[in-house]
Scaffold this motif. Structure first.
Motif, PDB file in Angstrom:
ATOM      1  N   ALA A   1       0.904  -1.272  -0.387  1.00  0.00           N
ATOM      2  CA  ALA A   1       0.315   0.121   0.248  1.00  0.00           C
ATOM      3  C   ALA A   1       0.625   1.345   0.053  1.00  0.00           C
ATOM      4  O   ALA A   1       0.656   1.838   0.674  1.00  0.00           O
ATOM      5  N   ARG A   2       2.254   1.263  -0.273  1.00  0.00           N
ATOM      6  CA  ARG A   2       3.100   2.241  -0.831  1.00  0.00           C
ATOM      7  C   ARG A   2       1.982   3.860  -1.813  1.00  0.00           C
ATOM      8  O   ARG A   2       1.830   2.958  -3.709  1.00  0.00           O
ATOM      9  N   SER A   3       2.774   4.673  -1.877  1.00  0.00           N
ATOM     10  CA  SER A   3       3.236   5.850  -2.606  1.00  0.00           C
ATOM     11  C   SER A   3       3.944   6.241  -1.990  1.00  0.00           C
ATOM     12  O   SER A   3       4.620   6.514  -1.623  1.00  0.00           O
ATOM     13  N   SER A   4       4.316   7.253  -3.406  1.00  0.00           N
ATOM     14  CA  SER A   4       5.577   7.892  -3.757  1.00  0.00           C
ATOM     15  C   SER A   4       5.804   9.098  -2.716  1.00  0.00           C
ATOM     16  O   SER A   4       4.469   9.920  -2.437  1.00  0.00           O
ATOM     17  N   ARG A   5       6.609   9.473  -1.781  1.00  0.00           N
ATOM     18  CA  ARG A   5       6.363  10.668  -1.166  1.00  0.00           C
ATOM     19  C   ARG A   5       7.976  11.548  -1.139  1.00  0.00           C
ATOM     20  O   ARG A   5       9.063  10.875  -1.467  1.00  0.00           O
ATOM     21  N   ASP A   6       7.793  12.843  -1.892  1.00  0.00           N
ATOM     22  CA  ASP A   6       8.447  13.622  -2.353  1.00  0.00           C
ATOM     23  C   ASP A   6       9.895  13.895  -1.136  1.00  0.00           C
ATOM     24  O   ASP A   6       9.378  14.206  -0.128  1.00  0.00           O
ATOM     25  N   SER A   7      10.930  13.394  -1.136  1.00  0.00           N
ATOM     26  CA  SER A   7      11.850  14.162   0.005  1.00  0.00           C
ATOM     27  C   SER A   7      11.904  15.999   0.277  1.00  0.00           C
ATOM     28  O   SER A   7      11.458  16.610  -0.756  1.00  0.00           O
ATOM     29  N   ALA A   8      12.237  16.310   1.891  1.00  0.00           N
ATOM     30  CA  ALA A   8      12.025  17.142   2.209  1.00  0.00           C
ATOM     31  C   ALA A   8      13.373  18.140   1.471  1.00  0.00           C
ATOM     32  O   ALA A   8      13.479  19.518   2.411  1.00  0.00           O
ATOM     33  N   MET A   9      14.399  17.786   1.156  1.00  0.00           N
ATOM     34  CA  MET A   9      16.015  18.340   1.197  1.00  0.00           C
ATOM     35  C   MET A   9      15.829  19.568  -0.604  1.00  0.00           C
ATOM     36  O   MET A   9      14.347  19.783  -1.452  1.00  0.00           O
ATOM     37  N   LYS A  10      15.844  20.528   0.027  1.00  0.00           N
ATOM     38  CA  LYS A  10      16.260  21.751  -0.822  1.00  0.00           C
ATOM     39  C   LYS A  10      17.668  21.824  -1.977  1.00  0.00           C
ATOM     40  O   LYS A  10      16.904  22.244  -2.960  1.00  0.00           O
ATOM     41  N   PHE A  11      18.187  21.103  -1.393  1.00  0.00           N
ATOM     42  CA  PHE A  11      19.908  21.260  -2.226  1.00  0.00           C
ATOM     43  C   PHE A  11      19.696  19.270  -2.528  1.00  0.00           C
ATOM     44  O   PHE A  11      19.476  18.905  -2.122  1.00  0.00           O
ATOM     45  N   ARG A  12      19.536  19.522  -4.118  1.00  0.00           N
ATOM     46  CA  ARG A  12      19.700  18.135  -4.612  1.00  0.00           C
ATOM     47  C   ARG A  12      20.460  18.396  -5.706  1.00  0.00           C
ATOM     48  O   ARG A  12      20.799  19.017  -6.727  1.00  0.00           O
ATOM     49  N   ASN A  13      21.808  17.774  -5.240  1.00  0.00           N
ATOM     50  CA  ASN A  13      22.282  16.735  -6.557  1.00  0.00           C
ATOM     51  C   ASN A  13      21.760  16.276  -7.613  1.00  0.00           C
ATOM     52  O   ASN A  13      21.772  15.087  -7.495  1.00  0.00           O
ATOM     53  N   ALA A  14      21.606  16.696  -8.328  1.00  0.00           N
ATOM     54  CA  ALA A  14      21.368  15.299  -9.859  1.00  0.00           C
ATOM     55  C   ALA A  14      21.987  14.487 -10.102  1.00  0.00           C
ATOM     56  O   ALA A  14      21.916  13.624 -10.961  1.00  0.00           O
ATOM     57  N   GLY A  15      23.430  14.686 -10.024  1.00  0.00           N
ATOM     58  CA  GLY A  15      24.875  14.712 -11.044  1.00  0.00           C
ATOM     59  C   GLY A  15      25.531  13.242 -10.194  1.00  0.00           C
ATOM     60  O   GLY A  15      25.837  12.774 -11.204  1.00  0.00           O
ATOM     61  N   VAL A  16      24.530  13.153  -9.230  1.00  0.00           N
ATOM     62  CA  VAL A  16      25.066  11.891  -8.425  1.00  0.00           C
ATOM     63  C   VAL A  16      24.452  10.763  -7.887  1.00  0.00           C
ATOM     64  O   VAL A  16      22.720  11.456  -7.497  1.00  0.00           O
ATOM     65  N   GLY A  17      24.337   9.721  -8.095  1.00  0.00           N
ATOM     66  CA  GLY A  17      23.151   8.562  -7.311  1.00  0.00           C
ATOM     67  C   GLY A  17      23.636   7.566  -6.652  1.00  0.00           C
ATOM     68  O   GLY A  17      25.086   7.474  -6.371  1.00  0.00           O
ATOM     69  N   MET A  18      23.303   7.385  -5.578  1.00  0.00           N
ATOM     70  CA  MET A  18      23.937   6.848  -4.625  1.00  0.00           C
ATOM     71  C   MET A  18      23.508   4.797  -4.574  1.00  0.00           C
ATOM     72  O   MET A  18      23.938   3.987  -3.992  1.00  0.00           O
ATOM     73  N   ALA A  19      22.788   4.784  -5.484  1.00  0.00           N
ATOM     74  CA  ALA A  19      22.526   3.314  -5.827  1.00  0.00           C
ATOM     75  C   ALA A  19      22.439   2.848  -7.430  1.00  0.00           C
ATOM     76  O   ALA A  19      22.795   3.743  -8.561  1.00  0.00           O
ATOM     77  N   ALA A  20      22.171   1.784  -7.652  1.00  0.00           N
ATOM     78  CA  ALA A  20      22.051   0.876  -8.764  1.00  0.00           C
ATOM     79  C   ALA A  20      21.320   1.916  -9.311  1.00  0.00           C
ATOM     80  O   ALA A  20      19.945   2.313  -9.356  1.00  0.00           O
ATOM     81  N   PRO A  21      21.266   1.679 -11.305  1.00  0.00           N
ATOM     82  CA  PRO A  21      20.181   2.804 -12.331  1.00  0.00           C
ATOM     83  C   PRO A  21      19.202   2.584 -12.050  1.00  0.00           C
ATOM     84  O   PRO A  21      18.217   3.014 -12.512  1.00  0.00           O
ATOM     85  N   MET A  22      18.677   1.217 -11.672  1.00  0.00           N
ATOM     86  CA  MET A  22      17.228   0.697 -11.487  1.00  0.00           C
ATOM     87  C   MET A  22      16.510   1.104 -10.049  1.00  0.00           C
ATOM     88  O   MET A  22      15.164   1.169  -9.951  1.00  0.00           O
TER      89      MET A  22
END
Length: 259
Positions: free
Chosen positions: A212-233
Protein backbone atom coordinates in the motif's frame (compact mmCIF):
# COMPACT_ATOMS: atom_id res chain seq x y z
CA UNK A 1 -15.53 -16.38 11.86
CA UNK A 2 -13.14 -16.12 14.80
CA UNK A 3 -10.13 -18.26 15.54
CA UNK A 4 -6.73 -17.99 17.18
CA UNK A 5 -3.65 -18.65 15.09
CA UNK A 6 -0.09 -17.75 15.82
CA UNK A 7 -0.88 -16.16 19.16
CA UNK A 8 -3.42 -13.73 17.69
CA UNK A 9 -7.17 -13.74 18.12
CA UNK A 10 -8.58 -13.10 14.65
CA UNK A 11 -11.99 -12.05 13.44
CA UNK A 12 -12.85 -11.42 9.81
CA UNK A 13 -10.33 -10.56 7.10
CA UNK A 14 -6.95 -9.41 8.35
CA UNK A 15 -4.57 -7.12 6.48
CA UNK A 16 -0.80 -7.41 6.84
CA UNK A 17 1.21 -4.45 5.53
CA UNK A 18 4.85 -4.88 4.52
CA UNK A 19 6.97 -1.95 5.76
CA UNK A 20 10.62 -0.93 5.77
CA UNK A 21 10.56 2.27 7.85
CA UNK A 22 9.15 3.74 11.05
CA UNK A 23 7.00 6.13 9.03
CA UNK A 24 5.46 3.27 7.06
CA UNK A 25 4.82 1.26 10.24
CA UNK A 26 3.00 4.17 11.88
CA UNK A 27 0.97 4.80 8.71
CA UNK A 28 0.05 1.11 8.47
CA UNK A 29 -1.32 1.09 12.00
CA UNK A 30 -3.17 4.37 11.52
CA UNK A 31 -4.76 3.01 8.37
CA UNK A 32 -6.11 -0.04 10.19
CA UNK A 33 -3.57 -2.77 9.42
CA UNK A 34 -3.87 -5.84 11.64
CA UNK A 35 -0.18 -6.77 11.45
CA UNK A 36 3.12 -5.51 10.06
CA UNK A 37 5.75 -7.47 8.19
CA UNK A 38 9.04 -5.65 8.74
CA UNK A 39 11.85 -6.02 6.23
CA UNK A 40 14.49 -4.10 4.30
CA UNK A 41 15.37 -4.08 0.59
CA UNK A 42 11.83 -4.37 -0.74
CA UNK A 43 13.24 -4.11 -4.29
CA UNK A 44 14.85 -7.52 -3.66
CA UNK A 45 11.70 -9.02 -2.20
CA UNK A 46 12.70 -8.20 1.39
CA UNK A 47 15.70 -8.96 3.58
CA UNK A 48 16.35 -8.91 7.33
CA UNK A 49 15.82 -5.39 8.76
CA UNK A 50 18.11 -3.71 11.27
CA UNK A 51 17.66 -4.42 14.95
CA UNK A 52 17.47 -0.69 15.62
CA UNK A 53 14.57 -0.31 13.19
CA UNK A 54 12.63 -3.07 14.94
CA UNK A 55 13.25 -1.62 18.40
CA UNK A 56 12.14 1.87 17.41
CA UNK A 57 9.03 0.63 15.57
CA UNK A 58 8.01 -1.34 18.67
CA UNK A 59 8.01 1.97 20.57
CA UNK A 60 5.54 3.56 18.16
CA UNK A 61 3.07 0.85 17.15
CA UNK A 62 0.94 -1.60 19.09
CA UNK A 63 -0.08 -4.03 16.35
CA UNK A 64 2.04 -7.20 15.96
CA UNK A 65 5.34 -6.88 14.08
CA UNK A 66 6.57 -9.95 12.18
CA UNK A 67 10.22 -9.74 11.18
CA UNK A 68 11.66 -11.04 7.91
CA UNK A 69 14.68 -13.31 8.36
CA UNK A 70 16.45 -13.40 5.00
CA UNK A 71 20.19 -12.69 4.92
CA UNK A 72 20.35 -11.65 1.25
CA UNK A 73 18.40 -11.31 -1.95
CA UNK A 74 18.46 -13.98 -4.62
CA UNK A 75 17.58 -17.64 -4.17
CA UNK A 76 16.58 -19.50 -1.01
CA UNK A 77 19.37 -22.07 -0.92
CA UNK A 78 21.47 -21.19 2.11
CA UNK A 79 25.04 -22.03 3.17
CA UNK A 80 26.02 -23.05 6.69
CA UNK A 81 27.32 -19.54 7.31
CA UNK A 82 24.05 -17.99 6.15
CA UNK A 83 22.18 -20.35 8.45
CA UNK A 84 24.34 -19.10 11.31
CA UNK A 85 23.40 -15.52 10.39
CA UNK A 86 19.69 -16.38 10.26
CA UNK A 87 19.68 -18.14 13.63
CA UNK A 88 21.54 -15.20 15.17
CA UNK A 89 19.06 -12.74 13.63
CA UNK A 90 16.17 -14.80 15.00
CA UNK A 91 17.66 -14.65 18.49
CA UNK A 92 18.17 -10.87 18.22
CA UNK A 93 14.67 -10.29 16.84
CA UNK A 94 13.14 -12.25 19.71
CA UNK A 95 15.15 -10.25 22.26
CA UNK A 96 13.88 -7.05 20.59
CA UNK A 97 10.23 -8.10 21.09
CA UNK A 98 9.35 -9.29 17.60
CA UNK A 99 5.83 -10.75 17.62
CA UNK A 100 6.50 -13.27 14.88
CA UNK A 101 9.03 -14.23 12.22
CA UNK A 102 9.00 -14.73 8.46
CA UNK A 103 11.45 -17.03 6.69
CA UNK A 104 11.80 -19.89 4.23
CA UNK A 105 14.39 -22.17 2.63
CA UNK A 106 14.47 -24.50 -0.37
CA UNK A 107 16.69 -27.38 -1.44
CA UNK A 108 18.60 -27.22 -4.71
CA UNK A 109 15.86 -29.26 -6.40
CA UNK A 110 13.11 -26.84 -5.37
CA UNK A 111 11.62 -28.58 -2.36
CA UNK A 112 11.05 -27.11 1.08
CA UNK A 113 14.29 -27.62 2.99
CA UNK A 114 12.80 -29.38 5.99
CA UNK A 115 16.13 -29.79 7.80
CA UNK A 116 16.95 -26.08 7.60
CA UNK A 117 13.37 -25.07 8.45
CA UNK A 118 13.31 -27.34 11.50
CA UNK A 119 16.45 -25.65 12.82
CA UNK A 120 15.06 -22.18 12.21
CA UNK A 121 11.67 -23.06 13.69
CA UNK A 122 13.34 -24.44 16.81
CA UNK A 123 15.21 -21.14 17.17
CA UNK A 124 12.02 -19.15 16.55
CA UNK A 125 9.69 -20.82 19.03
CA UNK A 126 7.45 -19.92 20.74
CA UNK A 127 6.88 -17.15 18.18
CA UNK A 128 4.52 -17.84 15.25
CA UNK A 129 6.22 -18.18 11.87
CA UNK A 130 5.20 -17.41 8.29
CA UNK A 131 6.88 -19.17 5.36
CA UNK A 132 7.50 -16.38 2.85
CA UNK A 133 7.32 -16.31 -0.93
CA UNK A 134 10.17 -18.77 -1.32
CA UNK A 135 7.05 -20.96 -1.54
CA UNK A 136 6.34 -19.53 -5.00
CA UNK A 137 9.71 -20.81 -6.23
CA UNK A 138 9.07 -24.40 -5.11
CA UNK A 139 8.88 -27.25 -7.62
CA UNK A 140 5.40 -28.33 -6.46
CA UNK A 141 3.08 -26.00 -4.57
CA UNK A 142 0.85 -28.80 -3.28
CA UNK A 143 3.77 -30.86 -1.94
CA UNK A 144 5.41 -27.76 -0.47
CA UNK A 145 2.18 -26.88 1.36
CA UNK A 146 2.02 -30.31 2.99
CA UNK A 147 5.65 -29.95 4.08
CA UNK A 148 4.90 -26.60 5.74
CA UNK A 149 1.90 -28.05 7.53
CA UNK A 150 3.97 -30.97 8.81
CA UNK A 151 6.71 -28.62 10.00
CA UNK A 152 4.24 -26.46 11.93
CA UNK A 153 4.26 -23.13 10.09
CA UNK A 154 1.25 -20.98 10.96
CA UNK A 155 1.07 -19.18 7.62
CA UNK A 156 2.39 -19.22 4.08
CA UNK A 157 2.62 -16.08 1.94
CA UNK A 158 2.05 -16.73 -1.75
CA UNK A 159 1.24 -15.09 -5.07
CA UNK A 160 -0.02 -18.45 -6.29
CA UNK A 161 3.36 -19.19 -7.90
CA UNK A 162 2.81 -16.40 -10.40
CA UNK A 163 4.01 -12.82 -10.83
CA UNK A 164 1.07 -11.44 -8.82
CA UNK A 165 -1.70 -12.73 -6.60
CA UNK A 166 -4.29 -11.82 -9.22
CA UNK A 167 -2.56 -13.90 -11.89
CA UNK A 168 -2.01 -16.73 -9.41
CA UNK A 169 -5.58 -16.62 -8.09
CA UNK A 170 -6.66 -20.11 -9.29
CA UNK A 171 -3.63 -21.67 -7.57
CA UNK A 172 -4.25 -19.68 -4.37
CA UNK A 173 -7.82 -20.95 -4.33
CA UNK A 174 -6.64 -24.56 -4.70
CA UNK A 175 -4.11 -24.07 -1.90
CA UNK A 176 -6.74 -22.62 0.45
CA UNK A 177 -8.97 -25.63 -0.26
CA UNK A 178 -6.06 -28.05 0.20
CA UNK A 179 -5.03 -26.40 3.48
CA UNK A 180 -8.43 -27.04 5.10
CA UNK A 181 -7.48 -24.52 7.82
CA UNK A 182 -4.40 -26.52 8.82
CA UNK A 183 -2.34 -23.49 7.77
CA UNK A 184 -3.35 -19.97 6.73
CA UNK A 185 -2.71 -19.29 3.05
CA UNK A 186 -2.08 -15.54 2.73
CA UNK A 187 -2.29 -13.99 -0.76
CA UNK A 188 0.34 -11.35 -1.48
CA UNK A 189 1.96 -9.74 -4.49
CA UNK A 190 0.51 -6.76 -6.34
CA UNK A 191 -2.64 -6.45 -4.20
CA UNK A 192 -4.28 -3.03 -4.59
CA UNK A 193 -7.61 -1.32 -4.00
CA UNK A 194 -8.62 -2.29 -7.54
CA UNK A 195 -8.14 -6.05 -7.19
CA UNK A 196 -8.32 -6.92 -3.47
CA UNK A 197 -12.03 -7.77 -3.54
CA UNK A 198 -11.61 -10.07 -6.52
CA UNK A 199 -8.61 -11.79 -4.90
CA UNK A 200 -10.28 -12.29 -1.53
CA UNK A 201 -13.59 -13.45 -2.98
CA UNK A 202 -11.84 -15.69 -5.49
CA UNK A 203 -9.43 -17.27 -3.04
CA UNK A 204 -11.48 -17.68 0.13
CA UNK A 205 -8.44 -16.48 2.11
CA UNK A 206 -8.84 -15.03 5.60
CA UNK A 207 -5.82 -12.71 5.44
CA UNK A 208 -3.98 -10.76 2.76
CA UNK A 209 -0.61 -9.05 2.41
CA UNK A 210 0.15 -5.74 0.71
CA UNK A 211 2.52 -2.78 0.82
CA UNK A 212 0.00 0.00 0.00
CA UNK A 213 2.83 2.40 -0.80
CA UNK A 214 2.91 5.77 -2.51
CA UNK A 215 5.81 8.01 -3.47
CA UNK A 216 6.69 10.86 -1.12
CA UNK A 217 8.94 13.68 -2.22
CA UNK A 218 12.07 14.38 -0.19
CA UNK A 219 12.22 17.49 2.02
CA UNK A 220 15.72 18.24 0.71
CA UNK A 221 16.09 21.72 -0.81
CA UNK A 222 19.59 21.24 -2.22
CA UNK A 223 19.66 18.36 -4.67
CA UNK A 224 22.68 17.04 -6.51
CA UNK A 225 21.13 15.65 -9.65
CA UNK A 226 24.47 14.51 -11.03
CA UNK A 227 25.13 11.80 -8.46
CA UNK A 228 23.14 8.65 -7.69
CA UNK A 229 23.77 6.59 -4.57
CA UNK A 230 22.20 3.37 -5.76
CA UNK A 231 22.04 1.09 -8.80
CA UNK A 232 20.54 2.58 -12.00
CA UNK A 233 17.20 0.78 -11.54
CA UNK A 234 16.81 1.77 -7.88
CA UNK A 235 14.54 4.53 -6.61
CA UNK A 236 15.99 8.06 -6.81
CA UNK A 237 17.39 9.68 -3.66
CA UNK A 238 14.78 12.43 -3.60
CA UNK A 239 11.69 10.28 -3.72
CA UNK A 240 10.68 7.68 -1.11
CA UNK A 241 8.09 4.93 -1.12
CA UNK A 242 6.11 4.79 2.12
CA UNK A 243 2.95 3.05 3.26
CA UNK A 244 0.10 5.44 2.48
CA UNK A 245 -2.47 5.89 5.29
CA UNK A 246 -5.26 6.48 2.80
CA UNK A 247 -4.39 3.44 0.71
CA UNK A 248 -4.15 1.22 3.80
CA UNK A 249 -7.48 2.59 5.02
CA UNK A 250 -9.14 1.96 1.65
CA UNK A 251 -7.87 -1.63 1.46
CA UNK A 252 -8.98 -2.25 5.04
CA UNK A 253 -12.44 -0.83 4.36
CA UNK A 254 -12.92 -3.07 1.32
CA UNK A 255 -11.87 -6.14 3.30
CA UNK A 256 -14.07 -5.29 6.29
CA UNK A 257 -17.10 -4.74 4.07
CA UNK A 258 -16.71 -8.26 2.73
CA UNK A 259 -17.10 -9.89 6.17
Amino acid sequence: KTQNRGGMATSGLLMEVCVDSVESAINAERGGASRIELCSSLMEGGTTPSLGLLQVIKKYVEIPVFVMIRPRGGDFLYSDQEMEVMKTDIKLAKSSRADGLVFGALTEDGRVDTAVCMELLAAARPLPVTFHRAFDMAHSASLALESLISLGFERVLTSGCDSSALEGLPTIRRLVEQAKERILVVPGGGITERNVMRILEGSGAQEFHCSARSSRDSAMKFRNAGVGMAAPMAAPEYSMKVADVNRVRALNAIAKNMV
